[in-house]
Design an enzyme around this catalytic site. Structure first.
Site, PDB file in Angstrom:
ATOM      1  N   ARG A 159       1.112  -1.109   0.073  1.00 36.47           N
ATOM      2  CA  ARG A 159      -0.294  -0.078   0.225  1.00 36.47           C
ATOM      3  C   ARG A 159       0.833   1.370  -0.061  1.00 36.47           C
ATOM      4  NH1 ARG A 159      -1.847  -3.266   3.813  1.00 36.47           N
ATOM      5  NH2 ARG A 159      -4.256  -4.283   3.240  1.00 36.47           N
ATOM      6  N   LYS A 184      -1.739  -2.082   7.532  1.00 39.39           N
ATOM      7  CA  LYS A 184      -3.672  -1.670   7.240  1.00 39.39           C
ATOM      8  C   LYS A 184      -3.696  -3.250   8.585  1.00 39.39           C
ATOM      9  CE  LYS A 184      -8.209  -1.321   5.479  1.00 39.39           C
ATOM     10  NZ  LYS A 184      -8.468  -1.130   4.368  1.00 39.39           N
ATOM     11  N   HIS A 254      -2.056   2.635  -5.689  1.00 40.88           N
ATOM     12  CA  HIS A 254      -3.622   1.622  -5.939  1.00 40.88           C
ATOM     13  C   HIS A 254      -3.662   0.781  -7.006  1.00 40.88           C
ATOM     14  CE1 HIS A 254      -5.117  -0.139  -1.958  1.00 40.88           C
ATOM     15  NE2 HIS A 254      -6.272  -0.784  -2.952  1.00 40.88           N
ATOM     16  N   ARG A 257      -1.218  -1.795  -6.851  1.00 41.37           N
ATOM     17  CA  ARG A 257      -0.886  -2.698  -6.181  1.00 41.37           C
ATOM     18  C   ARG A 257      -2.282  -3.693  -6.657  1.00 41.37           C
ATOM     19  NH1 ARG A 257      -1.233  -4.203  -0.836  1.00 41.37           N
ATOM     20  NH2 ARG A 257      -3.727  -4.516   0.525  1.00 41.37           N
ATOM     21  N   HIS A 280      -4.295  -8.946   3.178  1.00 38.54           N
ATOM     22  CA  HIS A 280      -5.503  -9.068   3.556  1.00 38.54           C
ATOM     23  C   HIS A 280      -5.875 -10.205   5.081  1.00 38.54           C
ATOM     24  CE1 HIS A 280      -6.826  -7.635  -0.930  1.00 38.54           C
ATOM     25  NE2 HIS A 280      -6.708  -7.042  -0.734  1.00 38.54           N
ATOM     26  N   TYR A 289      -9.583 -10.898  -7.023  1.00 37.87           N
ATOM     27  CA  TYR A 289      -9.370 -10.870  -8.613  1.00 37.87           C
ATOM     28  C   TYR A 289      -9.658 -12.008  -9.469  1.00 37.87           C
ATOM     29  CZ  TYR A 289      -6.650  -6.684  -5.745  1.00 37.87           C
ATOM     30  OH  TYR A 289      -6.159  -5.787  -5.163  1.00 37.87           O
TER      31      TYR A 289
END
Length: 318
Positions: A159, A184, A254, A257, A280, A289
């Protein structure tokens, strides 16, 4: 509760509670913004005490969020943003109830808007990413820095905030691994950098970074003023390279990413590995995805579906 503190005082106590429970500064800052907006909205409608917040006023606030339009773009708030705002207000009101500042939680039955199941933003093809990487001027310290930034984004899928926070000790040059600290969810993870990205990073550290270094700092990527990047500034930098490379697809950091995840999936990577790489928490976040990677799905379909090799219908003229 005649001596009930004003909402901003209760808000300050709420944030102290979050800090004591190790909530991240980023999350607290975001909640500070959202809740102060709500308090301002309430005050404009004559609601000066948290005891005056009712299910009806929250329903009115939800309608206001739904009808809100950005002054500059004229666009509405995304449903996920509306849900986030309402959830943040609800968490504060639940805390006020637990602490005894209000008798009942007026948000207990509020219905959050259903979030859209949206595909990730555009991703680059292999040719596009190579065009982007090769467009950087490597004759300047900032050019070496920018090439290292783009390479690292592409190699790791990290990120924007994670790249900005990288420190010198976070890179293991022997193993080619990068330590992402407090990503995150305030979780650490280790990701491979790849040989090419590591090579460009080493070249920047040796030939580029010393020229940008003003005061002693262990931050890896420095601006021309010797400071760490601001998130907006980094996005503008990446966007400028995309534009210069003739890439008009929307997005910036992003999008790189998304590019990493999509191209790896098309190359045969499993979802669990991509989940670990991207950091994640839930696999269903990564599973989106699979909708983007249509190339691999088509290849599997052509190889395995019984009807894929059937002869097409013949025209009458043949």
């Amino acid at each position: 509760m005649s001596n009930l503190p004003i909402p901003t005082v209760l808000l300050s106590r709420y944030f102290n509670h979050l800090k004591m429970n190790n909530w991240s500064a980023t999350t607290i800052s975001r909640r500070d913004y959202v809740l102060n907006k709500f308090i301002t909205w309430s005050s404009e409608r004559g609601i000066e005490s948290v005891c005056e917040i009712t299910p009806e006023s929250l329903a009115a606030y939800r309608r206001w969020l739904y009808h809100y339009r950005n002054e500059r773009t004229g666009k509405p708030l995304k449903f996920c943003t509306q849900a986030s705002y309402l959830s943040t207000v609800g968490h504060w009101l639940a805390w006020l109830t637990e602490q005894g500042w209000i008798d009942t939680d007026p948000s207990s039955n509020i219905e959050l808007p259903k979030e859209e199941q949206r595909l990730p933003s555009s991703h680059l093809t292999i040719d596009e990413i190579e065009t982007l990487l090769s467009s950087v001027d490597l004759t300047t310290p900032t050019g070496l820095r920018d090439r290292a930034i783009l390479e690292l984004f592409y190699a790791t899928g990290m990120r924007r905030a994670e790249l900005i926070a990288l420190k010198l000790d976070d890179i293991n040059h022997e193993s080619g691994l990068a330590m992402i600290r407090q990503g995150k969810g305030r979780k650490d993870r280790v990701v491979p950098t790849g040989k090419r990205a590591l090579g460009w990073l080493m070249k920047y550290l040796h030939d580029g970074r010393p020229a940008l270094l003003d005061e002693d700092t262990d931050v890896i990527f420095l601006t021309s003023l010797g400071n760490a990047f601001h998130p907006v500034t980094l996005s503008q930098l990446v966007r400028s390279y995309l534009t210069a490379a003739g890439i008009t697809k929307p997005g910036s950091c992003h999008m790189l990413r998304h590019t990493t995840a999509t191209l790896m999936l098309e190359g045969g990577a499993d979802l669990r590995s991509i989940q670990t790489l991207l950091g994640h928490e839930q696999l269903n976040t990564t599973q989106i995805y699979t909708h983007v990677s249509i190339k691999r799905l088509r290849e599997v379909h052509d190889k395995t579906h019984p009807g894929a090799k059937d002869r097409p219908p013949q025209s009458d003229t043949e």
